[in-house]
Design an enzyme around this catalytic site. Structure first.
Site, PDB file in Angstrom:
ATOM      1  N   HIS A 471      12.468  -1.671  -2.769  1.00  0.00           N
ATOM      2  CA  HIS A 471      11.394  -1.086  -3.581  1.00  0.00           C
ATOM      3  C   HIS A 471      10.329  -2.143  -3.906  1.00  0.00           C
ATOM      4  O   HIS A 471       9.141  -1.947  -3.636  1.00  0.00           O
ATOM      5  CB  HIS A 471      11.996  -0.511  -4.874  1.00  0.00           C
ATOM      6  CG  HIS A 471      10.977   0.068  -5.806  1.00  0.00           C
ATOM      7  ND1 HIS A 471      10.757   1.430  -5.909  1.00  0.00           N
ATOM      8  CD2 HIS A 471      10.113  -0.510  -6.673  1.00  0.00           C
ATOM      9  CE1 HIS A 471       9.796   1.644  -6.790  1.00  0.00           C
ATOM     10  NE2 HIS A 471       9.393   0.481  -7.272  1.00  0.00           N
ATOM     11  N   GLU A 472      10.780  -3.243  -4.476  1.00  0.00           N
ATOM     12  CA  GLU A 472       9.813  -4.282  -4.858  1.00  0.00           C
ATOM     13  C   GLU A 472       9.128  -4.861  -3.630  1.00  0.00           C
ATOM     14  O   GLU A 472       7.952  -5.214  -3.669  1.00  0.00           O
ATOM     15  CB  GLU A 472      10.491  -5.382  -5.684  1.00  0.00           C
ATOM     16  CG  GLU A 472      11.058  -4.910  -7.021  1.00  0.00           C
ATOM     17  CD  GLU A 472      10.073  -4.101  -7.857  1.00  0.00           C
ATOM     18  OE1 GLU A 472       8.852  -4.356  -7.761  1.00  0.00           O
ATOM     19  OE2 GLU A 472      10.510  -3.193  -8.589  1.00  0.00           O
ATOM     20  N   HIS A 475       6.213  -2.806  -2.745  1.00  0.00           N
ATOM     21  CA  HIS A 475       5.029  -3.202  -3.538  1.00  0.00           C
ATOM     22  C   HIS A 475       4.442  -4.493  -2.967  1.00  0.00           C
ATOM     23  O   HIS A 475       3.223  -4.658  -2.892  1.00  0.00           O
ATOM     24  CB  HIS A 475       5.432  -3.491  -4.990  1.00  0.00           C
ATOM     25  CG  HIS A 475       5.681  -2.283  -5.839  1.00  0.00           C
ATOM     26  ND1 HIS A 475       4.784  -1.259  -5.962  1.00  0.00           N
ATOM     27  CD2 HIS A 475       6.731  -1.969  -6.662  1.00  0.00           C
ATOM     28  CE1 HIS A 475       5.269  -0.349  -6.822  1.00  0.00           C
ATOM     29  NE2 HIS A 475       6.450  -0.761  -7.241  1.00  0.00           N
ATOM     30  N   HIS A 478       2.334  -3.907  -0.086  1.00  0.00           N
ATOM     31  CA  HIS A 478       1.067  -3.299  -0.511  1.00  0.00           C
ATOM     32  C   HIS A 478       0.059  -4.399  -0.863  1.00  0.00           C
ATOM     33  O   HIS A 478      -1.137  -4.277  -0.592  1.00  0.00           O
ATOM     34  CB  HIS A 478       1.345  -2.402  -1.724  1.00  0.00           C
ATOM     35  CG  HIS A 478       0.302  -1.357  -1.989  1.00  0.00           C
ATOM     36  ND1 HIS A 478       0.307  -0.615  -3.143  1.00  0.00           N
ATOM     37  CD2 HIS A 478      -0.770  -0.932  -1.286  1.00  0.00           C
ATOM     38  CE1 HIS A 478      -0.719   0.220  -3.119  1.00  0.00           C
ATOM     39  NE2 HIS A 478      -1.381   0.054  -2.012  1.00  0.00           N
TER      40      HIS A 478
HETATM   41 ZN   LIG Z   1       7.795   0.176  -8.546  1.00  0.00          ZN
END
Ligand SMILES: [Zn+2]
Length: 686
Positions: A471-472, A475, A478
């Site tokens: 998940h991290e 990010h 991104h």
């Molecule tokens: Zn998040």
């Protein structure tokens, strides 16, 4: 004495001179950086030239880089390697920095120029990104109070300063309660039920706290969740659980009840100054959802089916408890314990048997490999670069044409780090550097709070931990893949109900059998995870989703309710929360996920206030989005991956998010894939 924060940063990628930086350098550096920024914008506002995008908007986007640099370092340190001295500076600086922000974003002469350009935006020549940047900045000014009359402007600035003080205190209070707590396990009886990996982590935590011969459970998630899952000692589970849910609710210095109440009161006043009747309305004004009705309607789609599912789950837990000759009453501190037992029976899955296949190092390699296959980038370890803590790994990230950024991976829990997991940055990607110095490469950091393995032993993750890692990292991608011109729309500077899309989407690759077979290997033998275990993990993926969904949705609904209040009466947040959960019908056995008194998403800053729903909002997009790969028949389909890179991971906020999603997917998203993903579309089975 020279201040290393103000000297040029000559380290690789312009990294800060970590070893030379002391807490006392910050106040002076902040003062100087704010002065420089004010000088820059005063000059922009005083310009005799007619406003153009280049001399006003692009120049404003470039301004304040010294302050950005110092702030980024400061807030990264206060989050992941703090100290009493840094916390002191944080309390001192918070209102001053908020005042500075107000001064910048209500600067009358500068706003007049931006406003004039905004008025003329249909008549002047702008490329699509420039138009979007102009609109974003204009809205930033408006939402910071630039259009308010003078007395309201002054009051607004005072509110923002006080909010900065209060949100700082809120976060520090939670950290204080978390680092004060330790559950010392004295003997074998206290350790009953705990598998070896939980004992190892507890002994490691004890050593770190100077307890030579013992075991300690802390309030870090990677300690407390396994403890609640495995401990046979119902009394100790209750002690640990009560400590966990009462963070922020203790009389004395770290009491957050009054802090949260005052924050809520000020937020309402802030919203009213803008002409909104509640803070939720104000906050939602700049989101994809746009209205409370849209948010509540989404949450309600999951609330009822999830409550029904949780009730079934509770029945199964109670049956198992009775079969063990124990009381069938399930308290919140029992749920994880019995759920693990039911999971073992029903799916033949034992977390202690799964973890050996998820060593941290291999899961990091898995994340890097997925990024390589999707986006053609590679991660090269730079162990020669020292940063702020020896546990942090540094990687240079390479694209087809050379380096595209730097990635810092800070994976372990420690008492100086706040709880949770997050991505942040030291520098954002842009092509709008000072004096056209060329492209600015991003420096991105991922923080996790994994319990570190004993010296010489590997750190083994749970499947949940591995999901958090992915998940991290989503990010992080991104930020790293960002490919825009202006910092305002770079990387994760997107609308907040879009920001969880790249992160949640990336979690999907962890579940792909071919990814697991390649990377989930036993830490001792190197053997790949057996097919049968992958199959069992897959079959168990909807297990306990009633519980998880109810906990999440209850927190999101309470967040919305508390920020939807239109009364300025001071609030008893504990009583409000209790009444609201009762009204919703939160099942008692499930218990609450984030209580308001320690809900850092809402009160350690404002970015997730009236915004906890964003995870579910983005889940509608990620579940539907991953289906594009399913439909293509290949989780790494190059054509879909190229569209994903272009419209989701690299476009930042340069495109309106709904439009960006449609450009990626060819159509808008519907909620069915999300409901299916959570197992809430299937018929209920006992
Ligand atoms: Zn998040």
């Amino acid at each position: 004495m020279t201040n290393p924060l103000l000297a040029p940063w000559t380290g690789p990628y312009g990294l800060p001179p970590f070893a030379e930086v002391r807490a006392e350098h910050f106040p002076v550096a902040f003062e100087a950086a704010m002065r420089e920024h004010v000088g820059e914008i005063d000059a922009l506002g005083a310009s005799a030239a007619a406003p153009t995008f280049a001399n006003t908007v692009a120049a404003f986007d470039r301004a304040g880089r010294l302050l950005d640099r110092v702030s980024a370092l400061f807030y990264n340190l206060t989050s992941s390697e703090t100290s009493p001295a840094l916390q002191g500076v944080q309390r001192e600086m918070a209102p001053l920095l908020a005042a500075h922000d107000s001064r910048v974003y209500t600067h009358a002469a500068l706003f007049a120029r931006i406003d004039a350009l905004h008025e003329a935006r249909d008549r002047i020549e702008l490329d699509p990104e420039q138009r979007r940047v102009l609109e974003r900045y204009h809205l930033d000014f408006v939402r910071a109070g630039a259009k308010l009359a003078a007395p309201a402007k002054a009051r607004y600035a005072a509110i923002m300063q006080r909010l900065a003080e209060l949100t700082t205190r809120f976060g520090q209070n939670v950290l204080a309660d978390e680092s004060d707590f330790r559950l010392v396990l004295k003997d074998e009886a206290d350790l009953a039920g705990l598998p070896e990996f939980v004992r190892d982590a507890a002994r490691q935590a004890a050593r770190e706290r100077g307890i030579a011969d013992g075991a300690v459970i802390t309030l870090s998630r990677s300690h407390i969740v396994p403890f609640l899952t495995f401990s046979e000692r119902r009394d100790l589970r209750e002690t640990a659980w009560r400590a966990w849910v009462s963070r922020g609710e203790h009389d004395g210095a770290s009491d957050n009840r009054g802090v949260a109440a005052e924050i809520l009161q000020l937020r309402l006043e802030q919203a009213r100054l803008h002409g909104y009747s509640s803070y939720a309305d104000f906050a939602l004004g700049d989101t994809m959802a746009r209205s409370q009705a849209a948010v509540t309607s989404l949450l309600e789609q999951v609330w009822r089916p999830a409550c029904a599912r949780a009730e079934e789950e509770r029945t199964a837990l109670a049956a198992l408890a009775l079969a063990r000759g124990e009381s069938g009453a399930i308290a919140p501190w029992d749920w994880r314990f019995y759920a693990e037992k039911v999971r073992q029976v029903r799916f033949d899955l034992d977390e202690a048997a799964v973890k050996p296949y998820f060593p941290l190092e291999r899961m990091v390699a898995a994340a890097f490999d997925c990024a390589a296959r999707l986006f053609g980038i590679s991660f090269v370890a730079r162990d020669d670069i020292a940063v702020y803590h020896p546990d942090v790994r540094v990687y240079e990230v390479h694209g087809a044409a050379g380096p595209i950024g730097l990635f810092l991976h800070d994976n372990f829990a420690r008492p100086t780090k706040r709880s949770g997991a997050w991505m942040s940055s030291y520098r954002l990607q842009s092509r709008n550097g000072a004096d056209d110095a060329g492209p600015v490469l991003p420096i991105i950091v991922n923080n996790n709070n994994f319990a570190k393995g004993a010296p010489g032993a590997p750190t083994l993750l749970s499947v949940d931990d591995a999901r958090t890692l992915f998940h991290e990292f989503g990010h992080g991608l991104h930020g790293l893949l960002s490919n825009v011109t202006y910092e305002r729309v770079s990387g994760t500077n997107v609308l907040r109900d879009f920001v969880e899309l790249p992160s949640q989407l990336f979690e999907h690759w962890l579940e792909e059998p071919e990814v697991l077979k390649r990377h989930a290997r036993h830490h001792e033998t190197g053997a790949p995870i057996p097919d049968a275990l992958i199959e069992r993990l897959h079959r168990a993926r909807h297990f306990n989703q009633g519980y998880e969904t109810v906990r999440y949705a209850a927190s999101a609904l309470v967040d919305m309710a508390v920020h939807a209040r239109t009364s300025a009466e001071p609030l008893d947040v504990v009583a409000f929360e209790r009444a609201e959960l009762e009204r919703l019908g939160l099942p008692e056995a499930v218990g609450v996920n984030h209580r308001l008194v320690h809900f850092q998403h809402l009160f350690s800053g404002s970015s997730y206030a009236a915004g906890y729903y964003v995870y579910l909002w983005a889940e509608v997009l990620d579940a539907d989005g991953f289906d594009a790969f399913v439909e293509a028949g290949d989780p790494f389909d190059p054509v879909v991956a190229r569209r994903l890179a272009r419209f989701i991971y690299s476009s930042g906020n340069s495109i309106e998010p709904g439009e960006a999603y449609r450009a990626f997917r060819g159509r808008a998203a519907g909620p069915e894939p999300m409901l299916r993903q959570r197992g809430l579309l299937d018929p209920v089975v006992a």
